[in-house]
Design a protein around this motif. Structure first.
Motif, short mmCIF file in Angstrom:
data_model
loop_
_atom_site.label_atom_id
_atom_site.label_comp_id
_atom_site.label_asym_id
_atom_site.label_seq_id
_atom_site.Cartn_x
_atom_site.Cartn_y
_atom_site.Cartn_z
N LEU A 127 0.83 -1.21 0.00
CA LEU A 127 0.00 0.00 0.00
C LEU A 127 0.86 1.26 0.00
N ALA A 128 1.92 1.23 0.77
CA ALA A 128 2.80 2.40 0.84
C ALA A 128 3.44 2.71 -0.52
N ALA A 129 3.67 1.68 -1.32
CA ALA A 129 4.24 1.88 -2.65
C ALA A 129 3.32 2.70 -3.54
N HIS A 130 2.04 2.76 -3.18
CA HIS A 130 1.07 3.57 -3.92
C HIS A 130 0.65 4.81 -3.12
N GLY A 131 1.45 5.14 -2.12
CA GLY A 131 1.18 6.34 -1.33
C GLY A 131 0.02 6.20 -0.37
N ILE A 132 -0.30 4.97 0.04
CA ILE A 132 -1.44 4.74 0.93
C ILE A 132 -0.93 4.35 2.31
N ASP A 133 -1.32 5.12 3.31
CA ASP A 133 -0.98 4.84 4.70
C ASP A 133 -2.22 4.25 5.37
N ALA A 134 -2.33 2.93 5.36
CA ALA A 134 -3.55 2.26 5.83
C ALA A 134 -3.35 1.67 7.23
N HIS A 135 -4.46 1.54 7.93
CA HIS A 135 -4.43 0.89 9.23
C HIS A 135 -4.69 -0.60 9.05
N ILE A 136 -3.74 -1.44 9.46
CA ILE A 136 -3.92 -2.90 9.42
C ILE A 136 -4.48 -3.29 10.78
N GLN A 137 -5.75 -3.68 10.80
CA GLN A 137 -6.40 -3.85 12.10
C GLN A 137 -6.20 -5.23 12.72
N GLY A 138 -5.63 -6.15 11.98
CA GLY A 138 -5.39 -7.46 12.58
C GLY A 138 -5.13 -8.52 11.53
N VAL A 139 -4.65 -9.68 12.01
CA VAL A 139 -4.39 -10.82 11.13
C VAL A 139 -5.18 -12.00 11.67
#
Length: 397
Positions: free
Chosen positions: A81-93
């Motif tokens: 996601l960061a490679a496309h400029g997206i700072d996302a919240h990963i809420q769990g696995v």
């Protein structure tokens, strides 16, 4: 030699760029003829739970703790996601338990006096027998002796037999790929074998050999008979996690379109509360979904459409009839279809993906079209492998 990092495929990268399997960041190693000797181990290193790990190529990360693997998979998604400029919240696995894989593709080869059945060694044509595999379900493990016999019947010394085995409520559902011609004599022998081992259905390439018991699957309690070899989520636990997330994203939407619908993994459970239009490129899957809907009481209207969404994506005027969309494309993602969604008036999209790289690309398109990206849930159905799935909500006003 010091290991600096680990790639998205689970290979350790040393200071000089050398890639080494089955090592962890921070470890000091010495290269050997068969891999690496760990001199200073990482705190995340554990004893592999499966005795086949060293020889078998089915798993890449059994030498790492569960928490390390979960963090690594979440990190792979975040980096994509960061490679496309997206700072996302990963809420769990959400990780499926051991011995939960309900479907696997086994390889078989005849030997001079017997047969071998199992998985390939890493980067090799060598078949490794896996009687104590920690991935596959007990039902799949129980089929291994029968698959050994099947290999003797179907195989040759020259080539392998590929056997895709799916656990069903009425027994193993098996699709065979082999070089042998399916003669009438072989068909009779295969049918006798299937009867002797309580096989639910046996298919040779795409030709049915015998169906003894209908190999039904359950999607949230709705019974469906998928076509042989059709896509199915790898574990029940993973399927449940994805269905739960999709239901939450769709919410109270009255009309939903399900793109790349398969045999109804999401369409049919959603039809308990919404009218659903399911779209898929394979007619046999649409037929299976339709039968499942017609045979189940209490569901709202489900319509089906066979359509190649790569070549002929649903257009904005078609999408605008719906309150929400679910999209679960194959690994290539859905670049063309996502572009049409971006141009539509849709306000809710539940995106499921088995490839963080194409997910990130498609997410960027939706964000640029005014969608707000929700938290990302990572679903790990392929424990100890580099494979990762995600589900996420995209909404706009």
């Amino acid at each position: 030699m010091k290991i600096e990092s680990i790639t998205h495929l689970g290979m350790g990268r040393a200071e000089d760029g050398t890639l080494v399997p089955r090592v962890l960041p921070g470890e000091t190693i010495e290269l050997t003829d068969d891999g690496a000797r760990v001199i200073e181990p990482s705190a995340a290193r554990v004893s592999p739970p499966c005795r086949h790990f060293k020889a078998c190529g089915g798993c890449a990360m059994q030498h790492a703790s569960d928490s390390f693997v979960a963090d690594w998979k979440a990190s792979n998604v975040a980096k994509s996601l960061a490679a496309h400029g997206i700072d996302a919240h990963i809420q769990g696995v959400d990780t499926s338990p051991t011995n939960s894989r309900r479907r696997a593709k086994f390889s078989g080869r005849r030997t001079k006096k017997a047969a071998l059945v199992g998985f390939h060694a890493r980067a090799s044509d060598t078949i490794v027998e896996i009687p104590d595999c920690q991935l596959i379900s007990p039902a799949l493990k129980a089929t291994l002796p029968a698959l050994n016999e099947l290999t003797k019947i179907a195989g040759s010394r020259k080539g392998e037999v590929a056997m895709t085995v799916t656990e069903s409520s009425s027994g193993p559902d098996i699709r065979v790929e082999a070089d042998k011609e399916l003669t009438e004599e072989l068909r009779i022998e295969l049918a006798d074998w299937a009867n002797a081992h309580s096989i639910a259905r046996l298919v040779w390439r795409d030709e049915p050999v015998v169906t003894i018991n209908v190999p039904v699957q359950s999607f949230d309690g709705i019974r469906v008979l998928p076509p042989p070899g059709a896509f199915l989520q790898a574990t029940v636990q993973g399927e449940n996690a994805l269905q739960s997330a999709v239901k939450q994203i769709v919410g109270k939407a009255a009309k939903v379109i399900d793109l790349f619908a398969g045999s109804g993994t999401f369409s049919l459970p959603l039809a308990r509360n919404a009218e659903v239009h399911a779209v898929e490129g394979e007619k046999v899957m649409m037929d299976a979904l339709d039968r499942g809907w017609r045979d189940t009481r209490g569901l709202k209207l489900v319509t089906t459409e066979t359509r190649d969404l790569f070549r002929r994506p649903m257009l904005p005027d078609e999408l605008d009839k719906f309150d929400a969309a679910v999209i679960d494309p194959p690994r290539a993602g859905a670049e063309a279809q996502i572009a049409e969604i971006a141009s539509s008036k849709l306000k809710i999209v539940a995106m499921v993906s088995c490839n963080p790289v194409t997910f990130a690309r498609d997410a960027r398109t939706l964000i640029d079209a005014g969608f707000e990206m929700g938290a990302v849930t990572v679903v790990d159905q392929f424990r100890w492998s580099p494979h990762t799935e995600v589900v996420c909500a995209f909404t706009r006003q």
